[in-house]
Design an enzyme around this catalytic site. Structure first.
Site, PDB file in Angstrom:
ATOM      1  CG  HIS A  96       2.198  82.523  28.221  1.00 51.59           C
ATOM      2  ND1 HIS A  96       2.006  82.686  29.390  1.00 51.59           N
ATOM      3  CD2 HIS A  96       1.919  81.059  27.880  1.00 51.59           C
ATOM      4  CE1 HIS A  96       1.720  81.501  30.173  1.00 51.59           C
ATOM      5  NE2 HIS A  96       1.597  80.511  28.861  1.00 51.59           N
ATOM      6  CD  GLU A 168      -2.065  81.999  27.614  1.00 58.02           C
ATOM      7  OE1 GLU A 168      -1.359  81.117  28.301  1.00 58.02           O
ATOM      8  OE2 GLU A 168      -1.876  83.217  27.824  1.00 58.02           O
TER       9      GLU A 168
END
Length: 252
Positions: A96, A168
């Site tokens: 992430h 993302e």
């Protein structure tokens, strides 16, 4: 090839144990069948055991937000992949942007985590994405290809076919901005093309690719209608039971 959608909430560092239980009780019996969509909640490690007990007998799945690449040892504060597997955790989020940025995780470390997760028969949700500077410089495709190539190093075709990759854009996370559905589809297409270059078309058509970046109930259907978008990795909109359930309405 028809790929089953996957909607995964990422709570990040939010909720208490009591709030986590309350959320699970509100959601677990109200999600669509997993014949239609995989529904996943990424919880802080503190709550994972309680979460697994809470979802028992339902189709709601549980993800850890991170793990280490060693099973056990003198690694203070880290989370063992072996221990996660023993709890029955289904997925582990790795790479992430917040982990890469705040904790300086490298592609090499993320790759080691991917191998550890597969060793313990869990499924990685591998995140990739670019900064606003990279995006505005027109270097997104080059950046994504570099990340994916490094993060997947040494994984088998079978492993990559079964994993989830989440695109993302860093400039869209928690900012209220979002890449429109066409941009998301294009970059998820870059992810798929990179997998095809590395592993061939069959693997590229099997791997599920999510979009993550200010996804909300109001815009999720627009993303899910796109050819290369197989799901969403959702932050803020996953924190409340009603908004999380509303994200799943696209399957109706």
């Amino acid at each position: 090839m028809s790929r089953k959608p996957i909607i995964a909430g990422n709570w990040k560092m939010n909720k208490t144990a009591a709030e986590a239980r309350e959320f699970i009780d509100a959601v677990k019996n109200n999600i669509p069948s997993n014949n239609l969509v995989d529904t996943v909640i990424g919880s802080p490690a503190l709550f994972l055991e309680g979460m697994k007990k809470g979802v028992k007998g339902t189709e709601l799945q549980v993800a850890a937000q991170n793990c280490y690449w060693e099973d056990f040892g003198a690694f203070t504060g880290e989370t063992s992949p072996a221990a996660l597997a023993a709890l029955g955790v289904d997925y582990v989020i790795i790479g992430h942007s917040e982990r890469r940025d705040y904790f300086h995780e490298t592609d090499q470390e993320i790759n080691k985590k991917a191998h550890a997760i597969f060793k313990h028969k869990m499924t990685p949700i591998l995140c990739c994405g670019e900064s606003l500077e990279t995006y505005e410089a027109g270097k997104t495709a080059e950046w994504i290809e570099g990340q994916i190539t490094a993060d997947l190093k040494g994984l088998s075709a079978e492993q990559v076919s079964s994993m989830v990759i989440a695109y993302e854009p860093i400039w869209a996370i928690g900012t209220g901005k979002s890449a429109d559905a066409n941009i998301a589809d294009d970059i998820c297409g870059v992810v798929r093309a990179t997998v095809e270059k590395l592993y061939g078309k069959e693997v590229a058509q099997a791997v599920r690719i999510q979009y993550g970046g200010s996804v909300k109930p109001e815009n999720v259907a627009e993303y899910m209608a796109k050819e290369n978008v197989d799901g969403a990795l959702v932050g803020g909109a996953s924190l409340q039971a009603d908004s999380f359930l509303a994200l799943l309405d696209f399957v109706k």
